[in-house]
Design an enzyme around this catalytic site. Structure first.
Site, PDB file in Angstrom:
ATOM      1  N   ASP A   1       0.829  -1.201   0.000  1.00 22.30           N
ATOM      2  CA  ASP A   1       0.000   0.000   0.000  1.00 22.30           C
ATOM      3  C   ASP A   1       0.865   1.252   0.000  1.00 22.30           C
ATOM      4  O   ASP A   1       1.742   1.428   0.851  1.00 22.30           O
ATOM      5  CB  ASP A   1      -0.925   0.006   1.218  1.00 22.30           C
ATOM      6  N   ARG A   2       0.616   2.134  -0.950  1.00 13.82           N
ATOM      7  CA  ARG A   2       1.435   3.332  -1.113  1.00 13.82           C
ATOM      8  C   ARG A   2       1.203   4.336   0.015  1.00 13.82           C
ATOM      9  O   ARG A   2       2.143   4.864   0.601  1.00 13.82           O
ATOM     10  CB  ARG A   2       1.124   3.994  -2.467  1.00 13.82           C
ATOM     11  N   THR A   3      -0.047   4.588   0.336  1.00 17.03           N
ATOM     12  CA  THR A   3      -0.351   5.560   1.382  1.00 17.03           C
ATOM     13  C   THR A   3       0.195   5.109   2.733  1.00 17.03           C
ATOM     14  O   THR A   3       0.721   5.921   3.501  1.00 17.03           O
ATOM     15  CB  THR A   3      -1.869   5.787   1.472  1.00 17.03           C
TER      16      THR A   3
ATOM     17  N   CYS B   1      -0.960   5.128 -11.565  1.00 17.25           N
ATOM     18  CA  CYS B   1      -1.221   5.263 -10.127  1.00 17.25           C
ATOM     19  C   CYS B   1      -0.588   6.563  -9.686  1.00 17.25           C
ATOM     20  O   CYS B   1       0.633   6.736  -9.798  1.00 17.25           O
ATOM     21  CB  CYS B   1      -0.629   4.097  -9.336  1.00 17.25           C
ATOM     22  N   ASN B   2      -1.407   7.479  -9.204  1.00 18.83           N
ATOM     23  CA  ASN B   2      -0.883   8.782  -8.796  1.00 18.83           C
ATOM     24  C   ASN B   2       0.062   8.679  -7.606  1.00 18.83           C
ATOM     25  O   ASN B   2       1.177   9.208  -7.625  1.00 18.83           O
ATOM     26  CB  ASN B   2      -2.041   9.724  -8.446  1.00 18.83           C
ATOM     27  N   THR B   3      -0.360   7.981  -6.560  1.00 15.38           N
ATOM     28  CA  THR B   3       0.406   7.952  -5.318  1.00 15.38           C
ATOM     29  C   THR B   3       1.761   7.284  -5.508  1.00 15.38           C
ATOM     30  O   THR B   3       2.749   7.657  -4.848  1.00 15.38           O
ATOM     31  CB  THR B   3      -0.386   7.249  -4.202  1.00 15.38           C
ATOM     32  N   ALA B   4       1.855   6.319  -6.416  1.00 12.01           N
ATOM     33  CA  ALA B   4       3.128   5.647  -6.677  1.00 12.01           C
ATOM     34  C   ALA B   4       4.171   6.598  -7.259  1.00 12.01           C
ATOM     35  O   ALA B   4       5.371   6.291  -7.240  1.00 12.01           O
ATOM     36  CB  ALA B   4       2.918   4.463  -7.613  1.00 12.01           C
TER      37      ALA B   4
ATOM     38  N   LYS C   1     -11.727  -0.051  -3.665  1.00  7.94           N
ATOM     39  CA  LYS C   1     -10.679  -1.042  -3.426  1.00  7.94           C
ATOM     40  C   LYS C   1     -11.200  -2.294  -2.720  1.00  7.94           C
ATOM     41  O   LYS C   1     -10.796  -3.414  -3.059  1.00  7.94           O
ATOM     42  CB  LYS C   1      -9.535  -0.418  -2.623  1.00  7.94           C
TER      43      LYS C   1
ATOM     44  N   CYS D   1      -6.340  10.500  -7.812  1.00  4.71           N
ATOM     45  CA  CYS D   1      -6.216   9.070  -7.524  1.00  4.71           C
ATOM     46  C   CYS D   1      -6.916   8.330  -8.649  1.00  4.71           C
ATOM     47  O   CYS D   1      -7.995   8.746  -9.091  1.00  4.71           O
ATOM     48  CB  CYS D   1      -6.850   8.723  -6.178  1.00  4.71           C
TER      49      CYS D   1
END
Length: 249
Positions: free
Chosen positions: A48-50, A84-87, A168, A198
């Site tokens: 999980d990125r966050t 994927c934005n957060t990545a 998700k 996102c």
């Protein structure tokens, strides 16, 4: 296979599926051979990125992505795209692994905002807690001299529910909740344009587009860019030259 691009996906899988669906349905075709050539790496095991961005004692997602990029680089794709934005927290490190062009989805989306809405001095941002926490989009927006509006304390729990609890965990889009978030950002916080930071939010836009609000959808934008570049390269343009216009610094 000649002239293909590599998709570093699986974050999450349903959002990646949305990106692939967009490129497949938007490219103009008359026969099977008109579709784009690509390799999809749907690495659903990326941590999980966050969770990592907010707490570095959690599993570091860089190493999984590093393996994916290096593995694909051996096949020599024309370019990389990572829906994927957060990545993009590790974009610089990942792009440095190879000389192959690596598109920056967030940067491309922010530049599209200033092109389409040059008179807007601010943009509303809804995204994962990780992206907000580490200022990923905020830094890109400030880089082009625009302000960011995050909304009040009620916004993030609504966004988090839509991303994690609904999409998700359940694989469903709560269109009513999505529209409620957009309405509050517009009506309560004066956002004439709202950036969907996102890819699960991009999925929400795909599934529930029937609203009157202006949105910047990075996944939709990167899908169009992917098609544009793939077709230029197929028609003989050098990959580095084709990608050059989108390699914003």
């Amino acid at each position: 296979m000649k002239h293909f691009f590599s998709i570093i996906g699986g974050m999450g899988t349903i959002a990646t599926e949305s990106y692939v669906r967009l490129i497949n349905h938007r490219v103009k075709i008359a026969k099977d051979q008109d579709y784009l050539n690509y390799i999809l790496v749907n690495d659903a095991q990326v941590p999980d990125r966050t969770a990592y961005i907010k707490d570095h004692s959690k599993p570091n997602f860089f190493y999984d992505l590093q393996d994916d990029v290096l593995g694909q680089a051996k096949l020599n794709p024309d370019f990389f795209v990572m829906p994927c934005n957060t990545a993009h927290y590790f974009y610089d490190d990942l792009a440095a692994l190879t000389d192959i062009p690596f598109l920056h989805m967030m940067r491309i989306a922010v530049h599209r905002f200033i092109e389409e809405y040059p008179k807007e001095t601010k943009i509303g941002l809804i995204a994962t807690e990780g992206s907000i926490y580490d200022h990923l989009y905020e830094d890109e927006i400030h880089r082009v001299h625009r302000d960011v509006e995050f909304g009040g304390p009620e916004i993030q729990p609504m966004v988090t529910k839509l991303i994690y609890r609904d999409i998700k965990e359940k694989g469903v889009v709560d269109g009513k909740l999505y529209h409620q978030i957009l309405q509050k950002m517009h009506d309560d916080y004066g956002c004439n344009v709202i950036l969907l930071g996102c890819t699960e939010l991009s999925l929400a836009q795909e599934k529930a587009p029937d609203h009157p609000y202006n949105v910047i959808d990075p996944q939709s934008i990167i899908a169009d860019v992917s098609i544009e570049l793939a077709l230029k390269i197929r028609n003989g343009m050098d990959p580095a030259e084709a990608c050059k216009k989108y390699m914003y610094k």
